[in-house]
Design a protein around this motif. Structure first.
Motif, PDB file in Angstrom:
ATOM      1  N   ASP A   1      12.120   0.337   4.684  1.00  0.00           N
ATOM      2  CA  ASP A   1      11.053   1.219   4.204  1.00  0.00           C
ATOM      3  C   ASP A   1      11.491   2.687   4.312  1.00  0.00           C
ATOM      4  OD1 ASP A   1       7.810   0.856   3.755  1.00  0.00           O
ATOM      5  OD2 ASP A   1       8.313   2.827   4.580  1.00  0.00           O
ATOM      6  N   PRO A   2      11.080   3.548   3.372  1.00  0.00           N
ATOM      7  CA  PRO A   2      11.473   4.964   3.446  1.00  0.00           C
ATOM      8  C   PRO A   2      10.829   5.726   4.608  1.00  0.00           C
ATOM      9  CG  PRO A   2       9.969   4.577   1.593  1.00  0.00           C
ATOM     10  CD  PRO A   2      10.372   3.233   2.104  1.00  0.00           C
ATOM     11  N   ASP A   3       9.752   5.180   5.186  1.00  0.00           N
ATOM     12  CA  ASP A   3       9.054   5.872   6.274  1.00  0.00           C
ATOM     13  C   ASP A   3       9.549   5.381   7.635  1.00  0.00           C
ATOM     14  OD1 ASP A   3       6.674   6.257   8.290  1.00  0.00           O
ATOM     15  OD2 ASP A   3       6.228   7.585   6.598  1.00  0.00           O
ATOM     16  N   ALA A   4       9.941   6.305   8.506  1.00  0.00           N
ATOM     17  CA  ALA A   4      10.501   5.939   9.813  1.00  0.00           C
ATOM     18  C   ALA A   4       9.507   5.158  10.673  1.00  0.00           C
ATOM     19  CB  ALA A   4      10.962   7.196  10.550  1.00  0.00           C
ATOM     20  N   ARG A   5       8.214   5.487  10.556  1.00  0.00           N
ATOM     21  CA  ARG A   5       7.209   4.775  11.364  1.00  0.00           C
ATOM     22  C   ARG A   5       7.139   3.304  10.981  1.00  0.00           C
ATOM     23  NH1 ARG A   5       2.529   8.929   9.821  1.00  0.00           N
ATOM     24  NH2 ARG A   5       3.639   8.572   7.847  1.00  0.00           N
ATOM     25  N   VAL A   6       7.292   3.036   9.703  1.00  0.00           N
ATOM     26  CA  VAL A   6       7.266   1.642   9.243  1.00  0.00           C
ATOM     27  C   VAL A   6       8.531   0.916   9.701  1.00  0.00           C
ATOM     28  CG1 VAL A   6       7.080   0.124   7.238  1.00  0.00           C
ATOM     29  CG2 VAL A   6       5.895   2.329   7.238  1.00  0.00           C
ATOM     30  N   ARG A   7       9.682   1.600   9.630  1.00  0.00           N
ATOM     31  CA  ARG A   7      10.927   0.966  10.066  1.00  0.00           C
ATOM     32  C   ARG A   7      10.865   0.643  11.562  1.00  0.00           C
ATOM     33  NH1 ARG A   7      12.997   5.223   7.021  1.00  0.00           N
ATOM     34  NH2 ARG A   7      13.989   6.267   8.809  1.00  0.00           N
ATOM     35  N   ARG A   8      10.315   1.574  12.333  1.00  0.00           N
ATOM     36  CA  ARG A   8      10.192   1.331  13.779  1.00  0.00           C
ATOM     37  C   ARG A   8       9.289   0.123  14.053  1.00  0.00           C
ATOM     38  NH1 ARG A   8       7.582   6.062  17.212  1.00  0.00           N
ATOM     39  NH2 ARG A   8       9.219   7.218  16.105  1.00  0.00           N
ATOM     40  N   ALA A   9       8.140   0.065  13.384  1.00  0.00           N
ATOM     41  CA  ALA A   9       7.218  -1.060  13.570  1.00  0.00           C
ATOM     42  C   ALA A   9       7.857  -2.371  13.121  1.00  0.00           C
ATOM     43  CB  ALA A   9       5.924  -0.811  12.794  1.00  0.00           C
ATOM     44  N   SER A  10       8.676  -2.298  12.069  1.00  0.00           N
ATOM     45  CA  SER A  10       9.336  -3.509  11.562  1.00  0.00           C
ATOM     46  C   SER A  10      10.379  -4.021  12.551  1.00  0.00           C
ATOM     47  CB  SER A  10       9.987  -3.210  10.207  1.00  0.00           C
ATOM     48  OG  SER A  10       9.025  -2.759   9.280  1.00  0.00           O
TER      49      SER A  10
ATOM     50  N   ASN B   1       0.838  -1.198   0.000  1.00  0.00           N
ATOM     51  CA  ASN B   1       0.000   0.000   0.000  1.00  0.00           C
ATOM     52  C   ASN B   1       0.874   1.249   0.000  1.00  0.00           C
ATOM     53  OD1 ASN B   1      -1.844   2.171   0.994  1.00  0.00           O
ATOM     54  ND2 ASN B   1      -3.271   0.461   1.247  1.00  0.00           N
ATOM     55  N   ALA B   2       0.475   2.263  -0.767  1.00  0.00           N
ATOM     56  CA  ALA B   2       1.255   3.500  -0.836  1.00  0.00           C
ATOM     57  C   ALA B   2       1.212   4.286   0.473  1.00  0.00           C
ATOM     58  CB  ALA B   2       0.730   4.372  -1.980  1.00  0.00           C
ATOM     59  N   ASP B   3       0.195   4.049   1.271  1.00  0.00           N
ATOM     60  CA  ASP B   3       0.055   4.757   2.551  1.00  0.00           C
ATOM     61  C   ASP B   3       0.937   4.072   3.604  1.00  0.00           C
ATOM     62  OD1 ASP B   3      -0.698   5.917   4.950  1.00  0.00           O
ATOM     63  OD2 ASP B   3      -2.852   5.802   4.554  1.00  0.00           O
ATOM     64  N   PRO B   4       1.924   4.787   4.150  1.00  0.00           N
ATOM     65  CA  PRO B   4       2.823   4.143   5.122  1.00  0.00           C
ATOM     66  C   PRO B   4       2.122   3.669   6.389  1.00  0.00           C
ATOM     67  CG  PRO B   4       3.191   6.523   5.063  1.00  0.00           C
ATOM     68  CD  PRO B   4       2.307   6.188   3.902  1.00  0.00           C
ATOM     69  N   MET B   5       0.968   4.258   6.712  1.00  0.00           N
ATOM     70  CA  MET B   5       0.250   3.822   7.915  1.00  0.00           C
ATOM     71  C   MET B   5      -0.247   2.384   7.764  1.00  0.00           C
ATOM     72  SD  MET B   5       0.606   6.112  10.111  1.00  0.00           S
ATOM     73  CE  MET B   5      -0.535   5.507  11.349  1.00  0.00           C
ATOM     74  N   PHE B   6      -0.601   1.991   6.534  1.00  0.00           N
ATOM     75  CA  PHE B   6      -1.005   0.607   6.315  1.00  0.00           C
ATOM     76  C   PHE B   6       0.191  -0.329   6.434  1.00  0.00           C
ATOM     77  CE2 PHE B   6      -4.821   2.569   4.788  1.00  0.00           C
ATOM     78  CZ  PHE B   6      -5.812   1.626   5.000  1.00  0.00           C
ATOM     79  N   ARG B   7       1.345   0.123   5.946  1.00  0.00           N
ATOM     80  CA  ARG B   7       2.540  -0.719   6.071  1.00  0.00           C
ATOM     81  C   ARG B   7       2.943  -0.849   7.547  1.00  0.00           C
ATOM     82  NH1 ARG B   7       4.000   2.845   1.908  1.00  0.00           N
ATOM     83  NH2 ARG B   7       5.845   3.669   3.000  1.00  0.00           N
ATOM     84  N   LYS B   8       2.817   0.239   8.283  1.00  0.00           N
ATOM     85  CA  LYS B   8       3.082   0.186   9.727  1.00  0.00           C
ATOM     86  C   LYS B   8       2.104  -0.779  10.404  1.00  0.00           C
ATOM     87  CE  LYS B   8       2.380   2.893  13.901  1.00  0.00           C
ATOM     88  NZ  LYS B   8       1.772   4.115  14.460  1.00  0.00           N
TER      89      LYS B   8
END
Length: 593
Positions: A397-406, A356-363
């Motif tokens: 992931d380019p988004d820090a929130r996704v990297r943190r969740a990962s 998904n293009a929305d990083p919140m979904f990836r998080k």
């Protein structure tokens, strides 16, 4: 009744109600206890104040104090005096206009009833309450049902003998056309009555189940008008019904689940209301797993929870939010249901959300994966490679929130599947090293935590990473945030354990930092670091051997023993573990301690 006694008591109650400091409260309370509450006369005096004082908060306080004295002095009054007080209280509660004072008087009635009714006294009380509940005046109906609700806390056995009459009464009150207070209080009374319905009493079960749709309508009304307190009380009742052995919700269970899903998913509702609905689903997954499976709605439940996990979270990690409670629903499903009913549905969403293009979904995808792994370990073991591939995508992931969740997901997976995850070190370690250089200390924190779990099962492959690893961990131990330092030190201990003799070049620089950390005192973060340092001292001693560690034995033993004297149970636990390791490493040399 002595007017001076009443005046003195009233004066002290006013001082107590207006006191702003604990010293005044202590002094006034002590005077009341020693000079007034030692006499039975305090009961009628408090009754007089609760009836006549012009200020409602003083009337309420007098009623609260009277309720406390009833168990002590009620039996000392003759029958006529008792009857006069009973009659007065019933007249007072009808006349009282302040809700809090009225509720306190209801507690007084309940307290007296607890003593009287089992002894066949105050026989007209129930009839009085029935009359109130059937009154054309809403305020009287509110009084009647509130007192009945209170009586379930004191004379439930007696009330349970009239269950059919009560259900008939409740069926009218739960649909009260004027007062939401009546409807909510009736719902609470139904919740208390439910505790006394036996599983084999089909008549009572059917009578209760007939009330459930109206109970849901009351809750729905509270939600629609934003009555958060009333909605919370309603949800508490439904939650309590879930844990009862008697199947009171079964007939309407699917509708209740659908209702809670709709409320939890509806972003137009206040977050607190959504959280209540989602918590009901957590309780459902925990206590009614068989019913969920029978109704075949587990997939639907997961499908509805997953989008909520992609919604915003508050900064405060201790604050609840719909997304965090939706994750708890997924966790409850994964730990209470067969994994084949949960994991395939969740992982399908994870794969989809990661695109998904929305990083919140990836998080949300990564957090969902993290939260369900605990209950699906054996089921997922053979597919660890595919899971790691998903996590690797998240770690870069380019988004820090996704990297943190990962990082959080990797830590959870490595905790449960350490050996299997360690097999993929060539993919994971470079990504983790990159994350340890992030400016976001939360990402660094979770990256080190994941690293620590991987190191425990890594073995010989650690040797190729050791120089870079130790350089970075020692640097973070020196300059990292208060949250990062203990994790860095714990990872150093794991690296020592995993690398064996290869750790020798790093021994001196690490042991100096360990002994320093073992000497620290301060806030919780500092004490956490000291505890980890104590653990790490043991890990290093076991790795380095007694000859290398001997110069530091006396100092570290002294510091560990000093730590046992500090007010920290965690530090004492770490100390005991350390002593065990030292006795194993030094054997006979440990005798002196």
């Amino acid at each position: 009744m002595d007017p001076q006694f009443i005046a003195g008591l009233q004066d002290l109650l006013q001082k107590l109600a207006s006191a702003l400091d604990t010293e005044t409260i202590k002094t006034v309370t002590s005077t009341l206890s020693q000079q007034f509450y030692t006499e039975s006369a305090c009961v009628p005096a408090l009754l007089t104040i609760a009836k006549d004082h012009e200020q409602p908060h003083i009337r309420q306080l007098a009623a609260v104090e009277m309720r406390k004295r009833i168990p002590v002095y009620w039996s000392t009054f003759d029958a006529d005096t008792q009857q006069q007080m009973r009659d007065a209280i019933l007249q007072m509660i009808i006349a009282e206009t302040n809700n809090l004072a009225r509720h306190s008087l209801a507690r007084v009635i309940s307290s007296i009833a607890e003593l009287d009714i089992p002894n066949q006294r105050w026989g007209d009380l129930i009839q009085f309450l029935y009359k109130c509940c059937q009154s054309p005046t809403a305020a009287h109906r509110e009084i009647g049902i509130y007192v009945l609700d209170s009586l379930f806390e004191t004379i439930a056995d007696t009330l349970s003998e009239h269950m059919q009459h009560l259900f008939n009464l409740f069926s009218t009150l739960i649909k009260d056309p004027e007062s939401l207070v009546v409807r909510v209080t009736t719902l609470e009374a139904l919740g208390k009555a439910a505790e006394f319905i036996e599983p084999e009493d089909r008549s009572a079960i059917n009578a209760f189940q007939a009330q459930v749709p109206a109970m849901v309508q009351v809750l729905q009304k509270c939600l629609e008008i934003g009555e958060e307190d009333s909605a919370s009380r309603c949800f508490e009742v439904f939650n309590s019904l879930l844990i009862l052995e008697t199947p009171l919700l079964n007939r309407h269970f699917a509708e209740l689940i659908e209702f809670s899903i709709n409320v939890g998913s509806n972003e137009e509702f206040d977050d607190n209301l959504r959280i209540m609905a989602l918590n009901f689903l957590v309780w459902t997954a925990t206590y009614k797993r068989g019913r969920l499976q029978k109704l075949k709605i587990v997939k639907l439940l997961i499908d509805k929870m997953m989008p909520i996990t992609a919604q915003e979270d508050p900064e405060d990690i201790d604050e609840d939010s719909p997304s965090r409670v939706a994750l708890r629903v997924l966790n409850a499903l994964s730990t209470n249901l067969p994994p084949q009913h949960v994991f395939p549905v969740v992982i399908a969403h994870v794969v989809q959300y990661m695109q998904n293009a929305d990083p919140m979904f990836r998080k949300g995808a990564m957090l969902s994966l993290a939260i369900v792994i605990e209950g699906c370990v054996d089921y997922t073991r053979l597919g660890t490679g595919d899971i790691v591939a998903l996590v690797c995508a998240g770690l870069s992931d380019p988004d820090a929130r996704v990297r943190r969740a990962s990082c959080m997901a990797l830590g959870c997976i490595a905790d449960e599947l350490g050996d299997e995850v360690a097999d993929h070190h060539e993919k994971l370690m470079p990504l983790i090293f990159n994350l340890m250089n992030e400016p976001d200390m939360m990402i660094v924190k979770y990256a080190i935590n994941a690293l620590d779990s991987i190191l425990e099962g890594l073995g010989e492959p650690i040797l190729s990473y050791l120089p870079h690893l130790m350089q970075r961990l020692v640097h973070l131990l020196d300059v990292g945030s208060a949250e990062v330092k203990p994790l860095a030190l714990a990872a150093i201990g794991s690296a020592a354990h995993s690398s064996g003799d290869a750790f020798a070049p790093y021994f001196n620089e690490v042991i100096l930092r360990v002994t320093h950390a073992m000497s620290l005192t301060g806030d919780d973060d500092v004490m956490a670091l000291r505890g980890i340092a104590t653990d790490t001292a043991g890990a290093i001693a076991e790795t380095a051997g007694k000859d290398a560690f001997r110069p530091y034995l006396e100092e570290t033993m002294k510091l560990a023993l000093q730590g046992m004297e500090l007010d920290s149970s965690n530090l004492r636990e770490c100390g005991y573990c350390y002593f065990a390791v030292m006795s194993r490493v030094f054997e006979g040399e440990f005798t002196q301690y």
